[in-house]
Design a protein around this motif. Sequence first.
Motif, PDB file in Angstrom:
ATOM      1  N   TRP A   6       0.825  -1.207   0.000  1.00  0.00           N
ATOM      2  CA  TRP A   6       0.000   0.000   0.000  1.00  0.00           C
ATOM      3  C   TRP A   6       0.861   1.259   0.000  1.00  0.00           C
ATOM      4  N   VAL A   7       1.723   1.399   0.992  1.00  0.00           N
ATOM      5  CA  VAL A   7       2.526   2.620   1.134  1.00  0.00           C
ATOM      6  C   VAL A   7       3.525   2.753  -0.013  1.00  0.00           C
ATOM      7  N   GLY A   8       4.244   1.674  -0.321  1.00  0.00           N
ATOM      8  CA  GLY A   8       5.235   1.730  -1.383  1.00  0.00           C
ATOM      9  C   GLY A   8       4.631   2.008  -2.746  1.00  0.00           C
ATOM     10  N   GLY A   9       3.505   1.359  -3.056  1.00  0.00           N
ATOM     11  CA  GLY A   9       2.885   1.540  -4.357  1.00  0.00           C
ATOM     12  C   GLY A   9       2.300   2.925  -4.549  1.00  0.00           C
ATOM     13  N   ILE A  10       1.515   3.388  -3.559  1.00  0.00           N
ATOM     14  CA  ILE A  10       0.912   4.714  -3.671  1.00  0.00           C
ATOM     15  C   ILE A  10       1.992   5.789  -3.637  1.00  0.00           C
ATOM     16  N   GLY A  11       2.997   5.608  -2.770  1.00  0.00           N
ATOM     17  CA  GLY A  11       4.094   6.576  -2.726  1.00  0.00           C
ATOM     18  C   GLY A  11       4.856   6.648  -4.031  1.00  0.00           C
ATOM     19  N   THR A  12       5.059   5.502  -4.673  1.00  0.00           N
ATOM     20  CA  THR A  12       5.753   5.478  -5.962  1.00  0.00           C
ATOM     21  C   THR A  12       4.966   6.224  -7.022  1.00  0.00           C
ATOM     22  N   MET A  13       3.668   5.997  -7.073  1.00  0.00           N
ATOM     23  CA  MET A  13       2.838   6.678  -8.068  1.00  0.00           C
ATOM     24  C   MET A  13       2.822   8.186  -7.850  1.00  0.00           C
ATOM     25  N   LEU A  14       2.673   8.618  -6.599  1.00  0.00           N
ATOM     26  CA  LEU A  14       2.647  10.051  -6.315  1.00  0.00           C
ATOM     27  C   LEU A  14       3.994  10.696  -6.631  1.00  0.00           C
ATOM     28  N   THR A  15       5.078  10.037  -6.241  1.00  0.00           N
ATOM     29  CA  THR A  15       6.410  10.590  -6.478  1.00  0.00           C
ATOM     30  C   THR A  15       6.723  10.665  -7.969  1.00  0.00           C
ATOM     31  N   PHE A  16       6.490   9.554  -8.665  1.00  0.00           N
ATOM     32  CA  PHE A  16       6.814   9.523 -10.090  1.00  0.00           C
ATOM     33  C   PHE A  16       5.886  10.446 -10.870  1.00  0.00           C
ATOM     34  N   GLY A  17       4.621  10.525 -10.466  1.00  0.00           N
ATOM     35  CA  GLY A  17       3.696  11.434 -11.131  1.00  0.00           C
ATOM     36  C   GLY A  17       4.133  12.881 -10.993  1.00  0.00           C
ATOM     37  N   GLY A  18       4.591  13.258  -9.790  1.00  0.00           N
ATOM     38  CA  GLY A  18       5.061  14.624  -9.588  1.00  0.00           C
ATOM     39  C   GLY A  18       6.319  14.936 -10.381  1.00  0.00           C
ATOM     40  N   ILE A  19       7.242  13.972 -10.434  1.00  0.00           N
ATOM     41  CA  ILE A  19       8.491  14.187 -11.175  1.00  0.00           C
ATOM     42  C   ILE A  19       8.222  14.338 -12.670  1.00  0.00           C
ATOM     43  N   THR A  20       7.405  13.450 -13.228  1.00  0.00           N
ATOM     44  CA  THR A  20       7.136  13.512 -14.664  1.00  0.00           C
ATOM     45  C   THR A  20       6.321  14.754 -15.028  1.00  0.00           C
TER      46      THR A  20
END
Length: 269
Positions: A6-20
């Motif tokens: 949960w934490v790793g997946g949602i955090g990855t999406m939010l982080t990568f979405g912000g970077i891109t």
Amino acid sequence: LMSAGWVGGIGTMLTFGGITWRTSILIGRELNGDPRPSSFFDDSPFKSPLAPGSSILARMRKPVRSFPEIARETFGESGCIILASVLYFELFSCLGIFFVSLGEHLHELYPSISTEKHMVFVAVALTVPTAVLRTPKLLSYLSAVGTFATVAISAAVEGDITADLAERESIQAVTGPYHNDWKTTGIPVALGLTAYSFSGHAIVPSIYTSMKRPQDFEKMITITFSIVLIACLLVGTCGYYMFGNFVEDQVTLSLASYNGSGGMQWLTW
């Protein structure tokens, strides 16, 4: 989410979405020829009456139209060749993943035809409009199909979450944890899958140059990335909540294998 929890997946999406999202904004400003927001200017960068650097209202540099032009101005001809090679490799990789994904889904719907033949049919079907419709403006009309598919998949996954989960949750007592909060070993896989979802940088110059009002580029990018991120979060959380660690690599395959999945039946038709 299955790979990182949960934490790793949602955090990855939010982080990568912000970077891109941020890097897309910066690419647009590079194409515009000025580090200031594109909305600062009232005219198109390719039809501006002001010479670059002539005044505070003019752009600092000459606008460019592609990644090779950016690389050529920055690193010279050798940098242009290297960057172009990387971009074409990225596009080829994304197309390969796309063909495999479609082949597996079509094989699930029509088992009598092999996955490999499905991929060939999809490749031919996609090549024809690409060869006939040569401009991004004409090709953009075909994006309506992709938009409808995205809405359909999201609706199917989110609709099925209201189904009875007792059968799925009973698996936990036999096979182990149904959900994980964090899985360190799955972070690299989660990053790769998320990168594919947001891997649209290669076509940013084509979109920018084909816009009627390029000065609205940053507004368009913000709205687009917000919609994509929300859709990814909804589909990811709903799919992981329903199937947990037993979800397939593509959640629609899990929906197809689950008896009584009304959402998948609707999506198929």
